[in-house]
Scaffold this motif. Structure first.
Motif, PDB file in Angstrom:
ATOM      1  N   GLU A   1      -4.230   0.485 -13.330  1.00  0.00           N
ATOM      2  CA  GLU A   1      -2.872   0.401 -12.794  1.00  0.00           C
ATOM      3  C   GLU A   1      -1.979   1.428 -13.483  1.00  0.00           C
ATOM      4  OE1 GLU A   1      -0.817  -1.753  -9.753  1.00  0.00           O
ATOM      5  OE2 GLU A   1      -2.915  -1.573 -10.368  1.00  0.00           O
ATOM      6  N   THR A   2      -2.186   1.636 -14.745  1.00  0.00           N
ATOM      7  CA  THR A   2      -1.377   2.618 -15.484  1.00  0.00           C
ATOM      8  C   THR A   2      -1.757   4.048 -15.098  1.00  0.00           C
ATOM      9  OG1 THR A   2      -1.209   1.084 -17.358  1.00  0.00           O
ATOM     10  CG2 THR A   2      -0.716   3.405 -17.789  1.00  0.00           C
ATOM     11  N   ALA A   3      -3.053   4.260 -14.869  1.00  0.00           N
ATOM     12  CA  ALA A   3      -3.527   5.612 -14.541  1.00  0.00           C
ATOM     13  C   ALA A   3      -3.176   6.023 -13.122  1.00  0.00           C
ATOM     14  CB  ALA A   3      -5.039   5.675 -14.738  1.00  0.00           C
ATOM     15  N   ASP A   4      -2.910   5.065 -12.251  1.00  0.00           N
ATOM     16  CA  ASP A   4      -2.602   5.378 -10.848  1.00  0.00           C
ATOM     17  C   ASP A   4      -1.147   5.834 -10.743  1.00  0.00           C
ATOM     18  OD1 ASP A   4      -2.427   5.598  -8.143  1.00  0.00           O
ATOM     19  OD2 ASP A   4      -2.797   3.468  -7.699  1.00  0.00           O
ATOM     20  N   SER A   5      -0.942   7.123 -10.582  1.00  0.00           N
ATOM     21  CA  SER A   5       0.418   7.677 -10.516  1.00  0.00           C
ATOM     22  C   SER A   5       0.908   7.866  -9.102  1.00  0.00           C
ATOM     23  CB  SER A   5       0.505   8.994 -11.277  1.00  0.00           C
ATOM     24  OG  SER A   5      -0.409   9.931 -10.740  1.00  0.00           O
ATOM     25  N   GLY A   6       0.012   7.737  -8.118  1.00  0.00           N
ATOM     26  CA  GLY A   6       0.440   7.922  -6.740  1.00  0.00           C
ATOM     27  C   GLY A   6       0.801   9.363  -6.423  1.00  0.00           C
ATOM     28  N   ALA A   7       1.435   9.544  -5.254  1.00  0.00           N
ATOM     29  CA  ALA A   7       1.778  10.904  -4.799  1.00  0.00           C
ATOM     30  C   ALA A   7       2.905  11.519  -5.595  1.00  0.00           C
ATOM     31  CB  ALA A   7       2.113  10.875  -3.307  1.00  0.00           C
TER      32      ALA A   7
ATOM     33  N   PHE B   1       0.740   4.144  -2.772  1.00  0.00           N
ATOM     34  CA  PHE B   1       0.448   5.536  -2.398  1.00  0.00           C
ATOM     35  C   PHE B   1       1.489   6.489  -2.971  1.00  0.00           C
ATOM     36  CE2 PHE B   1       1.299   9.062   0.545  1.00  0.00           C
ATOM     37  CZ  PHE B   1       0.086   9.724   0.475  1.00  0.00           C
ATOM     38  N   LEU B   2       2.728   6.067  -2.920  1.00  0.00           N
ATOM     39  CA  LEU B   2       3.803   6.951  -3.377  1.00  0.00           C
ATOM     40  C   LEU B   2       4.017   6.881  -4.887  1.00  0.00           C
ATOM     41  CD1 LEU B   2       6.443   6.389  -0.552  1.00  0.00           C
ATOM     42  CD2 LEU B   2       4.984   8.393  -0.879  1.00  0.00           C
ATOM     43  N   ALA B   3       4.177   5.641  -5.388  1.00  0.00           N
ATOM     44  CA  ALA B   3       4.579   5.473  -6.792  1.00  0.00           C
ATOM     45  C   ALA B   3       3.425   5.118  -7.714  1.00  0.00           C
ATOM     46  CB  ALA B   3       5.676   4.415  -6.892  1.00  0.00           C
ATOM     47  N   GLY B   4       2.281   4.798  -7.169  1.00  0.00           N
ATOM     48  CA  GLY B   4       1.142   4.456  -8.011  1.00  0.00           C
ATOM     49  C   GLY B   4       1.129   2.979  -8.390  1.00  0.00           C
ATOM     50  N   GLY B   5       0.514   2.689  -9.511  1.00  0.00           N
ATOM     51  CA  GLY B   5       0.338   1.298  -9.930  1.00  0.00           C
ATOM     52  C   GLY B   5       1.599   0.671 -10.487  1.00  0.00           C
ATOM     53  N   ASP B   6       1.518  -0.657 -10.679  1.00  0.00           N
ATOM     54  CA  ASP B   6       2.651  -1.435 -11.209  1.00  0.00           C
ATOM     55  C   ASP B   6       2.577  -1.406 -12.735  1.00  0.00           C
ATOM     56  OD1 ASP B   6       4.473  -3.427 -11.999  1.00  0.00           O
ATOM     57  OD2 ASP B   6       4.221  -4.485 -10.105  1.00  0.00           O
ATOM     58  N   GLU B   7       3.391  -0.562 -13.339  1.00  0.00           N
ATOM     59  CA  GLU B   7       3.349  -0.405 -14.794  1.00  0.00           C
ATOM     60  C   GLU B   7       3.880  -1.638 -15.517  1.00  0.00           C
ATOM     61  OE1 GLU B   7       5.292   3.186 -16.029  1.00  0.00           O
ATOM     62  OE2 GLU B   7       3.451   4.343 -15.773  1.00  0.00           O
ATOM     63  N   ALA B   8       4.834  -2.325 -14.940  1.00  0.00           N
ATOM     64  CA  ALA B   8       5.402  -3.514 -15.581  1.00  0.00           C
ATOM     65  C   ALA B   8       4.344  -4.612 -15.683  1.00  0.00           C
ATOM     66  CB  ALA B   8       6.622  -4.009 -14.804  1.00  0.00           C
TER      67      ALA B   8
ATOM     68  N   ILE C   1       6.230  11.964 -11.496  1.00  0.00           N
ATOM     69  CA  ILE C   1       7.543  12.461 -11.869  1.00  0.00           C
ATOM     70  C   ILE C   1       8.131  11.635 -13.015  1.00  0.00           C
ATOM     71  CG2 ILE C   1       9.894  12.820 -11.044  1.00  0.00           C
ATOM     72  CD1 ILE C   1       8.772  13.341  -8.274  1.00  0.00           C
ATOM     73  N   TRP C   2       7.950  10.337 -12.990  1.00  0.00           N
ATOM     74  CA  TRP C   2       8.535   9.472 -14.032  1.00  0.00           C
ATOM     75  C   TRP C   2       7.505   8.806 -14.934  1.00  0.00           C
ATOM     76  CZ3 TRP C   2       9.194   8.326  -8.767  1.00  0.00           C
ATOM     77  CH2 TRP C   2       8.400   7.314  -8.263  1.00  0.00           C
ATOM     78  N   LYS C   3       6.231   9.112 -14.672  1.00  0.00           N
ATOM     79  CA  LYS C   3       5.208   8.507 -15.544  1.00  0.00           C
ATOM     80  C   LYS C   3       4.872   9.480 -16.672  1.00  0.00           C
ATOM     81  CE  LYS C   3       2.970   5.148 -12.601  1.00  0.00           C
ATOM     82  NZ  LYS C   3       1.688   4.631 -12.071  1.00  0.00           N
TER      83      LYS C   3
ATOM     84  N   GLY D   1       0.799  -1.218   0.000  1.00  0.00           N
ATOM     85  CA  GLY D   1       0.000   0.000   0.000  1.00  0.00           C
ATOM     86  C   GLY D   1       0.825   1.259   0.000  1.00  0.00           C
ATOM     87  N   TRP D   2       1.922   1.252   0.738  1.00  0.00           N
ATOM     88  CA  TRP D   2       2.749   2.458   0.793  1.00  0.00           C
ATOM     89  C   TRP D   2       3.377   2.761  -0.556  1.00  0.00           C
ATOM     90  CZ3 TRP D   2       7.850   2.145  -0.523  1.00  0.00           C
ATOM     91  CH2 TRP D   2       8.451   0.872  -0.497  1.00  0.00           C
ATOM     92  N   MET D   3       3.748   1.669  -1.287  1.00  0.00           N
ATOM     93  CA  MET D   3       4.340   1.880  -2.610  1.00  0.00           C
ATOM     94  C   MET D   3       3.290   2.382  -3.594  1.00  0.00           C
ATOM     95  SD  MET D   3       6.450  -0.824  -5.003  1.00  0.00           S
ATOM     96  CE  MET D   3       7.746  -0.993  -3.767  1.00  0.00           C
TER      97      MET D   3
END
Length: 249
Positions: free
Chosen positions: A237-243, A173-180, A247-249, A169-171
């Motif tokens: 999952e792709t649309a979830d960019s997190g907090a 929240f910060l980084a968003g979804g798993d793009e891979a 920056i890198w999406k 959950g913390w990841m």
């Protein structure tokens, strides 16, 4: 004189039974041993025959008319299933596979059971088409070949969805979804989309009965619905960019 007469009478009484034993009054000369012979039934009477002649029983003759009675042999166990229609055999396989998949899923850790349950209906559909290849010589071989390729890709789907569900959950929240994982799903879905379309074409042109065609179309509908669910999962999952994932999406 009287004594002699008495002795003579006594001798006659002792000799008379002995004289009566050799015969039974019918002049056949058989003693008690002759009365123990088996009584012959009507069908056994007549001249003796070589026992090998009647090794195979002859048809029973009806009394009085000389016609043969042919006994009807009842169906052997399992013969009904062998003569069942294609639809009935497929339905039986579906029921059996459903139980097998449920038992297999029940042995998994709780965190994996949800993901596998989502895929079980698709796995069931694939197994149905594989079974069709064993039972039908028409489209069965072509459809089962495509289904076998589709089946090989299910492992990729399972791994990608497990990876998404296990993301901390913390990841998220910060980084968003798993793009891979989302990218692996998109690639898999594009391949399986073409496979489903080809199976649909084959089923539509199937010369099978209506019940079988309906059963196969139901399985294809399940596969299409799972396509849509996974595509929505990958898009979210792709649309979830997190907090800070923007920056890198």
């Amino acid at each position: 004189m009287m004594r002699k007469a008495a002795v003579l009478i006594l001798c006659l009484l002792l000799v008379a039974p002995a004289l009566a034993v050799p015969g039974n009054g019918n002049g056949n000369g058989q003693g008690k041993a002759g009365n123990s012979a088996p009584v012959l039934l009507e069908e056994d009477a007549g001249d003796e025959q070589d026992p090998t002649v009647n090794a195979t029983p002859e048809p029973t003759k009806a009394p009085g008319n000389g016609k043969h009675i042919v006994a009807k042999v009842s169906a052997a166990p399992g013969q009904v299933k062998k003569n069942a229609s294609l639809h009935e055999r497929l339905r039986e396989r579906v029921n059996q596979t459903t139980g097998d998949l449920e038992n297999e899923t029940g042995t998994l850790p709780p965190e994996k059971q949800k993901v596998w349950k989502n895929q079980n209906e698709v796995r069931l559909a694939v197994h149905t088409f594989l079974a069709l290849g064993e039972m039908d010589g028409g489209i069965g071989k072509n459809v089962s070949a495509i289904a076998r390729t589709f089946n090989n890709s299910i492992r990729t789907r399972l791994q990608a969805e497990e990876q998404i569900q296990a993301r901390p959950g913390w990841m998220r929240f910060l980084a968003g979804g798993d793009e891979a994982a989302a990218a692996a799903l998109f690639q898999n879905l594009n391949q399986s989309r073409d496979q489903i379309r080809e199976m649909q074409r084959l089923v539509e042109n199937c010369t099978c009965d209506n019940e079988t065609r309906t059963l196969l179309q139901d399985q294809l509908r399940v596969m299409e619905e799972e396509q849509e669910r996974l595509r929505a999962l990958a898009e979210n999952e792709t649309a979830d960019s997190g907090a800070i994932g923007w920056i890198w999406k």
